[in-house]
Write an enzyme that holds these catalytic residues in place. Structure first.
Site, PDB file in Angstrom:
ATOM      1  N   ALA A  82       0.832  -1.208   0.000  1.00 43.68           N
ATOM      2  CA  ALA A  82       0.000   0.000   0.000  1.00 43.68           C
ATOM      3  C   ALA A  82       0.862   1.252   0.000  1.00 43.68           C
ATOM      4  CB  ALA A  82      -0.907   0.007   1.237  1.00 43.68           C
ATOM      5  N   ASP A  83       0.267   2.324  -0.449  1.00 48.02           N
ATOM      6  CA  ASP A  83       0.918   3.631  -0.374  1.00 48.02           C
ATOM      7  C   ASP A  83      -0.156   4.676  -0.077  1.00 48.02           C
ATOM      8  OD1 ASP A  83       3.327   5.265  -0.656  1.00 48.02           O
ATOM      9  OD2 ASP A  83       2.364   6.115  -2.424  1.00 48.02           O
TER      10      ASP A  83
END
Lengths: 209, 209
Positions: A82-83
């Protein structure tokens, strides 16, 4: 005390490709998942000017996940990467460099609304296929800051809390005093949206993993 | 790592008139406050048909706070009391009685929006005045449930999580999978809105406490 799809996933090797303590907390304490942590070494060097904020977090999440997938040599049943970015008037705000930068950032957010985007990538293999399946999505949450006093912002910067956080604040801690309301998923602001849980349930239910 | 008004309040006797583990968590882990817990013994027997949901939580919060204030014989600098309800189409949903009740409640919430109201009362004495000052407010958060499957709802009821929670779910745990989005304060859904923190800061800044 856990949901059936979570119990199913405990029999798999799930890898979180992120060292974020907040993402770990969401998967452990909120969802009750068991997983290994293998933080991605992908350097966040994509040219931001070439992406919209949504495409930027999607690209980062994909690259982080693929880096860990390649490194683990498919020794995992599911990789979650994820970011998250904070975005004000189209501008991506990163982690503040120093107290002055944090103060400037929080002053810009103050009394305004901004958006938090989290891109998520899931990488898994179906049966004995040699190619991985990659699924990515992005979640948006609107965040509205109160009009906080300069003294409060300075006091918050003084606590040291802003420095490891995109946008210079964490809604899950004392900076909650700054946030009047959100419109969207709370967990997305913290680092992993609850739509991830829905997707995991679907993957288990449809026997993808 | 704490804000100045929180440090100031650590030198006071703050009493939380609620035994809710979620309210304790918000004051301790999120805000960093020190306090004693003295759960109110006020029975929640107000006639709901005579109140709007907002007035109902305000009345409950006031009664809970005053009961503890009287019992402590003013041996506290600040008392914080609260009451939270879940409200669907004007109907207040309580804690479910049994698994069938929990399933019915969650089925009503499913695919719909509802509102969470928390009433908060602060009771404190200014200087050596003999009369306490009482300040109350209510916070509203809209919560939108996904269209979740019957199987998921049954599985959640089976975990036992719904039974101590108004509306039969807790957004802070595995039921987060049910919630698509909220519009308002996250902490309000959990049991104490962040506007409480703002009010505490104001009381300290204006030397009320």
């Amino acid at each position: 005390m856990s949901l059936p799809f979570v119990r199913h996933l405990r029999g798999k090797r799930v890898v979180l490709a992120s060292g974020s303590p907040r993402r770990k907390e969401i998967l452990s304490s909120v969802l009750g998942l068991k997983y290994d942590v293998v933080p991605s070494t992908f350097p966040e060097t994509l040219d931001r000017s070439k992406y919209s904020p949504k495409d930027y977090v999607l690209a980062n999440a994909r690259e982080k996940g693929m880096e860990v997938y390649t490194r683990l040599n498919s020794n995992a049943d599911l990789i979650i990467s994820a970011d998250t970015v904070v975005c004000l008037d189209g501008e991506i705000l990163e982690k503040p460099r120093d107290p002055d930068h944090a103060f400037d950032m929080l002053s810009k957010l103050n009394g305004n609304k901004h958006y938090v985007y989290t891109g998520v990538t899931l990488i898994y293999k179906k049966d004995n296929s040699s190619d991985p399946i990659t699924y990515s999505f992005v979640e948006e949450t609107e965040v509205i800051f109160r009009k906080n006093s300069e003294d409060m912002i300075r006091a918050y910067v003084g606590t040291g809390d802003p420095f490891d956080k995109a946008g210079g604040y964490g809604y899950q801690g004392i900076a909650s005093v700054f946030v009047e309301k959100i419109n969207g998923c709370y967990y997305n602001v913290v680092g992993l949206p609850s739509s991830l849980f829905v997707k995991l349930e679907e993957l288990v239910r449809t026997k993808e993993i």
